[in-house]
Write a protein that holds these residues in place. Sequence first.
Motif, PDB file in Angstrom:
ATOM      1  N   VAL A 130       0.856  -1.182   0.000  1.00  0.00           N
ATOM      2  CA  VAL A 130       0.000   0.000   0.000  1.00  0.00           C
ATOM      3  C   VAL A 130       0.895   1.235   0.000  1.00  0.00           C
ATOM      4  N   VAL A 131       0.631   2.158  -0.915  1.00  0.00           N
ATOM      5  CA  VAL A 131       1.500   3.313  -1.140  1.00  0.00           C
ATOM      6  C   VAL A 131       0.679   4.598  -1.061  1.00  0.00           C
ATOM      7  N   GLU A 132       1.232   5.617  -0.397  1.00  0.00           N
ATOM      8  CA  GLU A 132       0.637   6.958  -0.382  1.00  0.00           C
ATOM      9  C   GLU A 132       1.361   7.808  -1.431  1.00  0.00           C
ATOM     10  N   LYS A 133       0.606   8.423  -2.348  1.00  0.00           N
ATOM     11  CA  LYS A 133       1.227   9.255  -3.373  1.00  0.00           C
ATOM     12  C   LYS A 133       0.651  10.663  -3.353  1.00  0.00           C
ATOM     13  N   GLU A 134       1.521  11.637  -3.568  1.00  0.00           N
ATOM     14  CA  GLU A 134       1.075  13.012  -3.759  1.00  0.00           C
ATOM     15  C   GLU A 134       0.416  13.123  -5.139  1.00  0.00           C
ATOM     16  N   GLN A 177       8.833   9.558 -11.294  1.00  0.00           N
ATOM     17  CA  GLN A 177       8.418   9.006 -10.006  1.00  0.00           C
ATOM     18  C   GLN A 177       7.814   7.617 -10.207  1.00  0.00           C
ATOM     19  N   GLU A 178       7.566   6.951  -9.100  1.00  0.00           N
ATOM     20  CA  GLU A 178       7.001   5.607  -9.138  1.00  0.00           C
ATOM     21  C   GLU A 178       5.519   5.656  -9.510  1.00  0.00           C
ATOM     22  N   PRO A 179       5.058   4.700 -10.336  1.00  0.00           N
ATOM     23  CA  PRO A 179       5.800   3.667 -11.039  1.00  0.00           C
ATOM     24  C   PRO A 179       6.590   4.255 -12.202  1.00  0.00           C
ATOM     25  N   GLY A 180       7.873   3.930 -12.262  1.00  0.00           N
ATOM     26  CA  GLY A 180       8.747   4.500 -13.269  1.00  0.00           C
ATOM     27  C   GLY A 180       8.557   3.865 -14.624  1.00  0.00           C
ATOM     28  N   GLY A 181       8.780   4.659 -15.680  1.00  0.00           N
ATOM     29  CA  GLY A 181       8.667   4.143 -17.041  1.00  0.00           C
ATOM     30  C   GLY A 181       7.241   4.190 -17.560  1.00  0.00           C
ATOM     31  N   ILE A 182       7.039   3.574 -18.699  1.00  0.00           N
ATOM     32  CA  ILE A 182       5.740   3.578 -19.356  1.00  0.00           C
ATOM     33  C   ILE A 182       4.719   2.770 -18.555  1.00  0.00           C
ATOM     34  N   VAL A 183       3.525   3.331 -18.395  1.00  0.00           N
ATOM     35  CA  VAL A 183       2.420   2.614 -17.759  1.00  0.00           C
ATOM     36  C   VAL A 183       1.233   2.609 -18.718  1.00  0.00           C
ATOM     37  N   ASN A 184       0.415   1.579 -18.584  1.00  0.00           N
ATOM     38  CA  ASN A 184      -0.834   1.481 -19.332  1.00  0.00           C
ATOM     39  C   ASN A 184      -1.960   1.768 -18.342  1.00  0.00           C
ATOM     40  N   VAL A 185      -2.898   2.610 -18.733  1.00  0.00           N
ATOM     41  CA  VAL A 185      -3.883   3.103 -17.779  1.00  0.00           C
ATOM     42  C   VAL A 185      -5.295   2.923 -18.314  1.00  0.00           C
ATOM     43  N   ALA A 221      -5.363  13.158  -8.343  1.00  0.00           N
ATOM     44  CA  ALA A 221      -5.275  13.683  -6.987  1.00  0.00           C
ATOM     45  C   ALA A 221      -4.431  12.790  -6.089  1.00  0.00           C
ATOM     46  N   ALA A 222      -3.931  13.361  -5.002  1.00  0.00           N
ATOM     47  CA  ALA A 222      -3.176  12.589  -4.013  1.00  0.00           C
ATOM     48  C   ALA A 222      -4.080  11.542  -3.380  1.00  0.00           C
ATOM     49  N   GLY A 223      -3.477  10.433  -2.966  1.00  0.00           N
ATOM     50  CA  GLY A 223      -4.284   9.393  -2.343  1.00  0.00           C
ATOM     51  C   GLY A 223      -3.514   8.109  -2.101  1.00  0.00           C
ATOM     52  N   THR A 224      -4.256   7.096  -1.686  1.00  0.00           N
ATOM     53  CA  THR A 224      -3.685   5.786  -1.362  1.00  0.00           C
ATOM     54  C   THR A 224      -3.859   4.845  -2.538  1.00  0.00           C
ATOM     55  N   TRP A 225      -2.824   4.024  -2.781  1.00  0.00           N
ATOM     56  CA  TRP A 225      -2.845   3.066  -3.879  1.00  0.00           C
ATOM     57  C   TRP A 225      -2.439   1.690  -3.358  1.00  0.00           C
ATOM     58  N   ALA A 226      -3.141   0.667  -3.794  1.00  0.00           N
ATOM     59  CA  ALA A 226      -2.725  -0.714  -3.536  1.00  0.00           C
ATOM     60  C   ALA A 226      -1.987  -1.182  -4.778  1.00  0.00           C
ATOM     61  N   VAL A 227      -0.781  -1.702  -4.568  1.00  0.00           N
ATOM     62  CA  VAL A 227       0.089  -2.105  -5.675  1.00  0.00           C
ATOM     63  C   VAL A 227       0.234  -3.625  -5.666  1.00  0.00           C
ATOM     64  N   ALA A 277       4.224  -8.163 -14.142  1.00  0.00           N
ATOM     65  CA  ALA A 277       3.185  -7.135 -14.132  1.00  0.00           C
ATOM     66  C   ALA A 277       3.072  -6.463 -12.775  1.00  0.00           C
ATOM     67  N   GLN A 278       2.713  -5.181 -12.819  1.00  0.00           N
ATOM     68  CA  GLN A 278       2.450  -4.402 -11.620  1.00  0.00           C
ATOM     69  C   GLN A 278       1.144  -3.648 -11.856  1.00  0.00           C
ATOM     70  N   LEU A 279       0.240  -3.710 -10.894  1.00  0.00           N
ATOM     71  CA  LEU A 279      -1.069  -3.082 -11.024  1.00  0.00           C
ATOM     72  C   LEU A 279      -1.286  -2.130  -9.848  1.00  0.00           C
ATOM     73  N   TRP A 280      -1.610  -0.865 -10.158  1.00  0.00           N
ATOM     74  CA  TRP A 280      -1.860   0.153  -9.149  1.00  0.00           C
ATOM     75  C   TRP A 280      -3.348   0.490  -9.155  1.00  0.00           C
ATOM     76  N   ILE A 281      -4.016   0.255  -8.017  1.00  0.00           N
ATOM     77  CA  ILE A 281      -5.443   0.508  -7.889  1.00  0.00           C
ATOM     78  C   ILE A 281      -5.669   1.578  -6.817  1.00  0.00           C
TER      79      ILE A 281
END
Length: 288
Positions: A130-134, A177-185, A221-227, A277-281
């Motif tokens: 679980v990650v907190e991001k600005e 910043q994290e996640p670094g590099g190309i992401v698919n959204v 927006a800033a918030g919490t993410w489950a990775v 794979a890495q998934l950020w929700i």
Amino acid sequence: MLEQLNQALEHVERHLDREIEIAELARIAMTSEYHFRRMFSALAGVPLSEYVRRRRMTVAGAEVLAGERTLLDIAVRYGYGSGEAFARAFKAVHGVGPGEARRGGATLRAYPRMSFRLIVEGSSTMRYRVVEKEKFQLVGLKARVPLVHEGMNPAIVAFLKGIPKETVARIEALSDQEPGGIVNVSAGLGEDRSSGVELDYWHGVVTGADAPADLEALPVAAGTWAVFEASGAFPEAVQFLWRDVYTQWFPSNPYRSRPGPELSQNRISADGTHVDAQLWIPVERIPA
């Protein structure tokens, strides 16, 4: 969580003959309306509104065949202002109108009542943090594509092939910043997560930088993410990870989804058969 979801489904069954408020179902399930819609669609395979419609027409179908009420009485009981509106809804589910069904010989479709239960299969585990991001920006390119649950998505493949390598390199250079590099959204996906539903698919990076004029930007927006992390055959490992997050992780953890884009980062092997794979929700903790 599963117990509360089943209590919400019990409420649906008791109120098929009146308006069903999503706010009340979310209250029974002890979660937000947003998360309840997402959870239900992921677990059931159909949006809540479609499930209610099918169950309502199943029960109405039994009453039509019983012949104890007039068709107009049945229509009014299930919330339709006219016999014509009821007939259209009835035919959409059963393939025949209520008048034809009552005359006999017609085949109706029954959609059974749904309940959720936990099935333990094997001893697999899910890797997550679980990650907190600005606040940040998603910068890149996007396309409107249909949702595909299994196998390659031709629309996404075509979209990615159409992006010049130089453009991809410029986009990737903006990652800071994290996640670094190309992401698919995936963004713009609502309650309905059935195959074929359209969503915004982004190919970009997470950054604090402004977007160049020829690229698009999505403020987040800033918030919490489950990775979540997974490795395996491509694309199945990615698609199964999405499924498992909503059908296994959420029902057994004190978090719920919140509005926001869902980020996926895939490192695919040279031969295209394996992926890390890495998934950020975007999530929020369920109040105690």
